[in-house]
Design a protein around this motif. Structure first.
Motif, PDB file in Angstrom:
ATOM      1  N   LEU A 128       0.827  -1.203   0.000  1.00  0.00           N
ATOM      2  CA  LEU A 128       0.000   0.000   0.000  1.00  0.00           C
ATOM      3  C   LEU A 128       0.865   1.259   0.000  1.00  0.00           C
ATOM      4  O   LEU A 128       0.577   2.238  -0.699  1.00  0.00           O
ATOM      5  CB  LEU A 128      -0.929  -0.020   1.219  1.00  0.00           C
ATOM      6  N   ARG A 129       1.973   1.253   0.772  1.00  0.00           N
ATOM      7  CA  ARG A 129       2.877   2.414   0.808  1.00  0.00           C
ATOM      8  C   ARG A 129       3.437   2.701  -0.590  1.00  0.00           C
ATOM      9  O   ARG A 129       3.462   3.859  -1.036  1.00  0.00           O
ATOM     10  CB  ARG A 129       4.026   2.164   1.794  1.00  0.00           C
ATOM     11  N   ASN A 148       3.188  15.292  -7.551  1.00  0.00           N
ATOM     12  CA  ASN A 148       4.274  16.085  -6.992  1.00  0.00           C
ATOM     13  C   ASN A 148       4.127  16.315  -5.487  1.00  0.00           C
ATOM     14  O   ASN A 148       4.392  17.417  -4.984  1.00  0.00           O
ATOM     15  CB  ASN A 148       4.387  17.431  -7.723  1.00  0.00           C
ATOM     16  N   ASN A 149       3.687  15.294  -4.793  1.00  0.00           N
ATOM     17  CA  ASN A 149       3.615  15.343  -3.331  1.00  0.00           C
ATOM     18  C   ASN A 149       4.612  14.358  -2.735  1.00  0.00           C
ATOM     19  O   ASN A 149       5.079  13.449  -3.420  1.00  0.00           O
ATOM     20  CB  ASN A 149       2.214  14.986  -2.827  1.00  0.00           C
ATOM     21  N   VAL A 150       4.914  14.521  -1.431  1.00  0.00           N
ATOM     22  CA  VAL A 150       5.852  13.633  -0.749  1.00  0.00           C
ATOM     23  C   VAL A 150       5.124  12.920   0.387  1.00  0.00           C
ATOM     24  O   VAL A 150       4.395  13.543   1.149  1.00  0.00           O
ATOM     25  CB  VAL A 150       7.058  14.420  -0.192  1.00  0.00           C
ATOM     26  N   LEU A 151       5.335  11.627   0.473  1.00  0.00           N
ATOM     27  CA  LEU A 151       4.678  10.807   1.504  1.00  0.00           C
ATOM     28  C   LEU A 151       5.603  10.650   2.702  1.00  0.00           C
ATOM     29  O   LEU A 151       6.786  10.363   2.540  1.00  0.00           O
ATOM     30  CB  LEU A 151       4.334   9.421   0.941  1.00  0.00           C
ATOM     31  N   LEU A 154      -1.988   4.811   6.411  1.00  0.00           N
ATOM     32  CA  LEU A 154      -1.925   4.653   4.954  1.00  0.00           C
ATOM     33  C   LEU A 154      -3.320   4.423   4.362  1.00  0.00           C
ATOM     34  O   LEU A 154      -3.641   4.952   3.299  1.00  0.00           O
ATOM     35  CB  LEU A 154      -1.001   3.491   4.587  1.00  0.00           C
ATOM     36  N   LYS A 155      -4.127   3.646   5.064  1.00  0.00           N
ATOM     37  CA  LYS A 155      -5.483   3.388   4.563  1.00  0.00           C
ATOM     38  C   LYS A 155      -6.332   4.655   4.591  1.00  0.00           C
ATOM     39  O   LYS A 155      -7.122   4.906   3.674  1.00  0.00           O
ATOM     40  CB  LYS A 155      -6.145   2.281   5.388  1.00  0.00           C
ATOM     41  N   LYS A 156      -6.163   5.458   5.647  1.00  0.00           N
ATOM     42  CA  LYS A 156      -6.905   6.726   5.726  1.00  0.00           C
ATOM     43  C   LYS A 156      -6.511   7.657   4.586  1.00  0.00           C
ATOM     44  O   LYS A 156      -7.353   8.307   3.968  1.00  0.00           O
ATOM     45  CB  LYS A 156      -6.633   7.397   7.067  1.00  0.00           C
ATOM     46  N   ILE A 157      -5.203   7.715   4.309  1.00  0.00           N
ATOM     47  CA  ILE A 157      -4.725   8.550   3.194  1.00  0.00           C
ATOM     48  C   ILE A 157      -5.276   8.015   1.878  1.00  0.00           C
ATOM     49  O   ILE A 157      -5.730   8.768   1.012  1.00  0.00           O
ATOM     50  CB  ILE A 157      -3.182   8.592   3.167  1.00  0.00           C
ATOM     51  N   GLY A 158      -5.206   6.685   1.714  1.00  0.00           N
ATOM     52  CA  GLY A 158      -5.665   6.074   0.465  1.00  0.00           C
ATOM     53  C   GLY A 158      -7.132   6.305   0.195  1.00  0.00           C
ATOM     54  O   GLY A 158      -7.555   6.439  -0.962  1.00  0.00           O
TER      55      GLY A 158
END
Length: 649
Positions: free
Chosen positions: A240-241, A252-255, A264-268
């Motif tokens: 997922l990451r 153009n974002n940084v994780l 990660l699931k909330k972001i996804g």
């Protein structure tokens, strides 16, 4: 179920007949050897749809073209006519139901069958006969997938005959108790069917057993999946990451590095998306949406089937009880109105038109009543429809699984990504991929390994087990064995049982049909009891006790008759007459033997009266005998003397 034998008829090819009428209670047919007494069992067995004919070859088979038995079932009659083996039609039979024992049955002619169809026994005549007597369980298997060799299938009238017949080679046999138990498969089937035959369990019981086994398998599978999911958390986080990182690179974002799987699931689920493509949809999104709508429809279809199954389970017994009430009502109806003599009370003249209308009405009523009575205890089995619904249910569940897999495949397939021609499509694709991937992860956790799902399965199993407890098979076993023990010991005390084996303590195990006597030395098997008198007393005690157990269980489908062939043979191995004996010691022994035979008939009659007193039903015991005495003359319905050319034929 009060099923007895009313009449036996044998027709030859010219329509000539030989018949015997039976009554409730004790019926004795006596006479010389080779007059056809023992053949009566075989004819009745044949008309209970035996797959083979055991009717003795000779006079009876030479004469017999059609064998008929009329059964009395509660308040109506079933006439079964089966062609002789020599006709080539032994796989076919006639069946007719009558509401009264009228002249057509009392004085039955071969023409009675002219307007009846000769139909196949298997899956037709026999099934209809069994439905009339309330035998409608179509699946005795306790599992959905059963080895064909062990498939017990439908309950049959043939499963009851072991309790009905005691042949002359069986009545005092020290090695065997039950008819045709030399067939291991038949023996096992009858033993396993006993709770159903006695009405302790029904078709729903076996369905619950199947559900219990299936639910246990599902729980086991669910627990395995839960364990696998726990061990795969690291892989899930890594996958997922990487997927989110690809998406962030496109926009153009940084994780952040130190994110948990939950983060990660909330972001996804809430991925940021450039405003210029916010209102656009990719083909992939549309395709996934189409599959999801189709899957929702399948869920609705599944819900409809589950509701139908619930309704069927609730209503299956209502129709059967309603049909029984109709027969009960009819049994109290009497139509004796003389519709041809109505006249005016003033001038005493007959009114022809009213009389004609009343006559038409009476005929219509009689036809209606006859149709209602033919319902009898007719019992239809909903199991085939339930099985079909369950099959459709499983089919839809499989389709839901396929649709879910298609959704998942669309979300993770690299081909779509490689074919994306511009950044916008890549962003939309990657966003859809991540959201579908998270959805798949959630489904895997919530539906295929979620503790809530496991709890639900366990709750379902608890409900099934609670429903099974209503049947309480262990209590049925204990109560039945206790009842048999009490009655066997009571009956055996009245019969000729050796003093050295007393006190009598007979025991019968309904789980394996083992029988033994217990004393200070331990268990004594039947073949260890030492004399023909003991073996005979044991057989009579067991079968009279089973007759009582059968009739006291109101839902039992075992017929209420028992046929005993020559119980006196223990005392009279060969037919002999007192006037032919010259030795005084032999004469004294003869008298003692006569007393023992008299006592057997006395005990049989006492048990019939006792059962009638306790249950309101008078069972039928038919004894085929060569011993004769005036003390039981009132029970003799036939006395055949060979020197006078008397006999069944």
């Amino acid at each position: 179920m009060n099923i007895t034998i009313k009449k036996l008829v044998i027709f030859n090819d010219k329509g000539q007949s030989r018949d015997i009428e039976f009554e409730e209670g004790l019926n004795i047919i006596t006479g010389d050897s080779k007059t056809g007494k023992s053949a009566i069992i075989e004819i009745i067995d044949y008309c209970l749809f035996s797959s083979r004919s055991s009717i003795p070859k000779g006079k009876i088979t030479d004469f017999g073209e059609l064998f008929v038995v009329v059964f009395k079932v509660n308040d109506f009659y079933l006439a079964v006519g089966r062609p002789a083996q020599k006709t080539g039609n032994m796989n076919y039979s006639y069946l007719n139901i009558e509401s009264e024992y009228d002249d057509s049955l009392k004085n039955m002619k071969i023409s009675y069958f002219d307007n009846l169809s000769l139909r196949l026994i298997k899956n037709d005549i026999q099934t209809e006969f069994e439905q009339y007597i309330g035998l409608a369980i179509s699946n005795l298997n306790s599992d959905n997938e059963v080895n064909k060799l062990e498939n017990k299938g439908k309950l049959s009238i043939r499963d009851t005959v072991s309790f009905l017949f005691q042949h002359q080679n069986l009545i005092a046999n020290k090695h065997a108790l039950f008819y045709r138990f030399d067939d291991i498969i038949k023996r096992k089937r009858v033993i396993e069917s006993l709770p159903v035959l006695l009405g302790a369990v029904d078709e729903n019981y076996y369905d619950l057993i199947r559900q219990e086994k299936e639910k246990i398998r599902e729980i086991k599978t669910e627990k395995i999946i839960v364990e696998k999911l726990k061990s795969s958390k690291e892989n899930e986080t890594f996958f997922l990451r990487n997927s989110i990182q690809v998406y962030y690179s496109l926009i153009n974002n940084v994780l952040d590095e130190n994110l948990t799987l939950i983060d990660l699931k909330k972001i996804g689920i809430n991925l940021p998306i450039p405003s210029e493509i916010l209102n656009d949809q990719s083909k992939l999104f549309l395709e996934i949406n189409r599959y999801e709508k189709e899957r929702n429809l399948k869920y609705i279809e599944k819900e409809i089937i589950e509701k139908a199954l619930t309704d069927l389970y609730q209503t299956s017994d209502d129709g059967y009880d309603y049909a029984k009430e109709l027969v009960k009502i009819h049994s109290h109806q009497k139509y004796s109105q003389d519709s041809n003599n109505l006249s005016c009370p003033i001038c005493d003249s007959k009114n022809i038109s009213i009389n004609e209308n009343i006559s038409i009405l009476e005929n219509s009523k009689e036809k209606l009543i006859n149709e209602l009575v033919k319902l009898g205890t007719f019992s239809n089995d909903n199991t085939p429809l339930i099985s079909e619904l369950k099959s459709n249910q499983k089919k839809i569940e499989k389709e839901i699984i396929v649709l879910t897999k298609n959704i998942n495949i669309l979300s993770i397939e690299d081909k779509a990504f490689n074919e994306a021609k511009n950044k916008r499509e890549q962003i939309i694709y990657q966003k859809g991929k991540i959201e579908s991937l998270i959805k798949a992860f959630l489904e895997a956790n919530n539906q295929k390994g979620n503790s809530k799902d496991l709890l639900q399965l366990e709750a379902d199993l608890k409900v099934i087990k609670a429903n099974l407890l209503k049947y309480n098979p262990e209590k049925f076993k204990q109560d039945s064995e206790s009842f048999l023990k009490e009655n066997m010991n009571r009956i055996c005390e009245k019969l000729d049982f050796e003093e050295e084996l007393k006190p009598i303590d007979l025991n019968f195990n309904i789980e394996d049909f083992s029988f033994f006597h217990k004393n200070k030395d331990g268990k004594i098997r039947l073949d260890e009891m030492g004399s023909g008198a003991n073996w005979l007393a044991s057989h009579l005690s067991i079968f009279l006790s089973f007759l009582h157990l059968n009739i006291k269980n109101e839902k039992s489908v075992i017929p209420a008759f028992l046929i005993l062939d020559q119980p006196s043979q223990v005392y009279f191995p060969r037919s002999s007459k007192k006037e032919e004996i010259t030795d005084e010691e032999d004469l004294e022994k003869f008298d003692d033997n006569i007393d023992q035979v008299k006592n057997i008939f006395k005990v049989l009659n006492e048990e019939i009266e006792l059962i009638n007193t306790k249950t309101g039903i008078k069972p039928q015991i038919i004894v085929l005998e060569h011993a004769n005495d005036e003390s039981f003359e009132k029970f003799i319905i036939k006395d055949w003397n060979k020197s006078k050319a008397q006999g069944l034929i």
